[in-house]
Design a protein around this motif. Structure first.
Motif, PDB file in Angstrom:
ATOM      1  N   LEU A 216      -9.610   2.675   4.129  1.00 14.33           N
ATOM      2  CA  LEU A 216      -9.520   3.312   2.823  1.00 14.33           C
ATOM      3  C   LEU A 216      -8.078   3.367   2.334  1.00 14.33           C
ATOM      4  O   LEU A 216      -7.826   3.337   1.119  1.00 14.33           O
ATOM      5  N   ALA A 217      -7.121   3.427   3.267  1.00 14.06           N
ATOM      6  CA  ALA A 217      -5.711   3.345   2.875  1.00 14.06           C
ATOM      7  C   ALA A 217      -5.414   1.984   2.262  1.00 14.06           C
ATOM      8  O   ALA A 217      -4.652   1.867   1.291  1.00 14.06           O
ATOM      9  N   LEU A 218      -6.013   0.942   2.823  1.00 17.33           N
ATOM     10  CA  LEU A 218      -5.836  -0.404   2.277  1.00 17.33           C
ATOM     11  C   LEU A 218      -6.408  -0.485   0.858  1.00 17.33           C
ATOM     12  O   LEU A 218      -5.780  -1.053  -0.046  1.00 17.33           O
ATOM     13  N   ALA A 219      -7.582   0.094   0.648  1.00 13.80           N
ATOM     14  CA  ALA A 219      -8.179   0.108  -0.691  1.00 13.80           C
ATOM     15  C   ALA A 219      -7.330   0.919  -1.660  1.00 13.80           C
ATOM     16  O   ALA A 219      -7.188   0.549  -2.842  1.00 13.80           O
ATOM     17  N   ASP A 220      -6.755   2.027  -1.188  1.00 16.38           N
ATOM     18  CA  ASP A 220      -5.893   2.837  -2.046  1.00 16.38           C
ATOM     19  C   ASP A 220      -4.660   2.046  -2.465  1.00 16.38           C
ATOM     20  O   ASP A 220      -4.195   2.167  -3.607  1.00 16.38           O
ATOM     21  N   LEU A 221      -4.119   1.235  -1.548  1.00 15.95           N
ATOM     22  CA  LEU A 221      -2.987   0.391  -1.902  1.00 15.95           C
ATOM     23  C   LEU A 221      -3.363  -0.573  -3.019  1.00 15.95           C
ATOM     24  O   LEU A 221      -2.588  -0.776  -3.972  1.00 15.95           O
ATOM     25  N   ALA A 222      -4.538  -1.175  -2.935  1.00 12.34           N
ATOM     26  CA  ALA A 222      -4.995  -2.080  -3.992  1.00 12.34           C
ATOM     27  C   ALA A 222      -5.084  -1.343  -5.327  1.00 12.34           C
ATOM     28  O   ALA A 222      -4.709  -1.882  -6.383  1.00 12.34           O
ATOM     29  N   ARG A 223      -5.547  -0.100  -5.282  1.00  6.23           N
ATOM     30  CA  ARG A 223      -5.647   0.697  -6.510  1.00  6.23           C
ATOM     31  C   ARG A 223      -4.273   0.983  -7.092  1.00  6.23           C
ATOM     32  O   ARG A 223      -4.037   0.828  -8.301  1.00  6.23           O
ATOM     33  N   VAL A 224      -3.334   1.389  -6.233  1.00 10.81           N
ATOM     34  CA  VAL A 224      -1.982   1.717  -6.709  1.00 10.81           C
ATOM     35  C   VAL A 224      -1.299   0.489  -7.284  1.00 10.81           C
ATOM     36  O   VAL A 224      -0.650   0.548  -8.344  1.00 10.81           O
TER      37      VAL A 224
END
Length: 274
Positions: A216-224
């Motif tokens: 989920l941290a990886l997905a959050d990076l994509a969002r940011v």
């Protein structure tokens, strides 16, 4: 606007000079209280452009401050990200590495989960969707450093200052396949990592410390990154380290640190500092 651009270039120059001299520097927010995270990313983009002009080659990203248990201590309330570079990423041989600390400022070590990307990362709350973009996972030690005295700063300061990245040691990868993707997705929040110094355990943490799961941290990076047009989106081939599972620990020459990833299926790392 011209004054703001000149200010941006000045901050970038001061942070590069501190990095190159392995020196301490006053936090930007100490003299510019209106320095925001948005401006910090503009400074970081300027720094990275200058580094590319010097021949630095980006090979992936680091995400910092994904471990929300550490936010109050470091006076931050959100993650940050920055590029990592060909010369700052080191592959461990047989799970072991040696790394010289010369040139690092107030270095600390963080055990992390590292992803090798097979393609673009979706902005999703479903770990299975995220892991479909991942070629492999691996154990990692990020060596973070801080050019601000006493590790005292605000979120814009550390964001602008290379995202606090010093080096990344990556261990043996575990391929992510159709057969094991669901198992890995289930284990990433629950596995327990153990960090040891000289054979003695000093800290433990669970994967859920990292924004609920390293996936989920990886997905959050994509969002940011979707909100930061000055930086490219994630792409196949990139190495991404997702933030510390335990606290970040000061390190010194002569020490050997090891990690264990419990039931996640990753072989731990050993790094000796010189």
């Amino acid at each position: 606007m011209a004054d703001k651009d000149a200010e941006l270039r000045d901050v970038a120059g001061r942070l590069i000079a501190a990095y190159d001299a392995a020196a301490l520097v006053e936090p930007v927010t100490a003299t510019q209280p209106d320095f925001t995270v948005e401006r910090a990313y503009a400074v970081l983009a300027e720094i990275e452009a200058r580094r590319r002009a010097q021949g630095w080659q980006a090979v992936g990203r680091k995400i910092g401050f994904t471990n929300r248990t550490l936010w109050p201590r470091y006076n931050v309330s959100q993650p940050m990200c920055a590029h990592i570079w060909a010369h700052t990423v080191h592959q461990a041989t047989g799970g072991e590495a040696r790394l010289a600390l010369h040139g690092f400022v107030q270095p600390r070590l963080e055990p992390e989960v590292v992803f090798k990307l097979a393609g673009p990362v979706p902005v999703s709350e479903d770990p299975l969707d995220v892991l479909a973009s991942v070629e492999s996972i691996a154990p990692g030690f990020e060596i973070v450093q801080c050019h601000f005295p006493g590790w005292r700063f605000k979120a814009p300061d550390c964001t602008a200052a290379f995202g606090l990245h010093g080096a990344l040691v990556v261990g043996r990868p575990l391929p992510v396949t159709e057969d094991n993707r669901a198992e890995i997705a289930a284990l990433l929040p629950s596995f327990e990592a153990t960090l040891a110094r000289g054979g003695e355990a000093v800290d433990r943490g669970v994967g859920a410390n990292v924004l609920g799961s390293p996936a989920l941290a990886l997905a959050d990076l994509a969002r940011v990154l979707a909100t930061l047009p000055q930086f490219p989106p994630l792409a196949a081939g990139e190495t991404v380290t997702t933030g510390t599972i335990t606290d970040a620990w000061p390190v010194a020459p002569g020490e050997t640190w090891t990690s264990d990833y419990g039931d996640l299926g990753l072989e731990g790392l050993s790094v000796t500092f010189e």
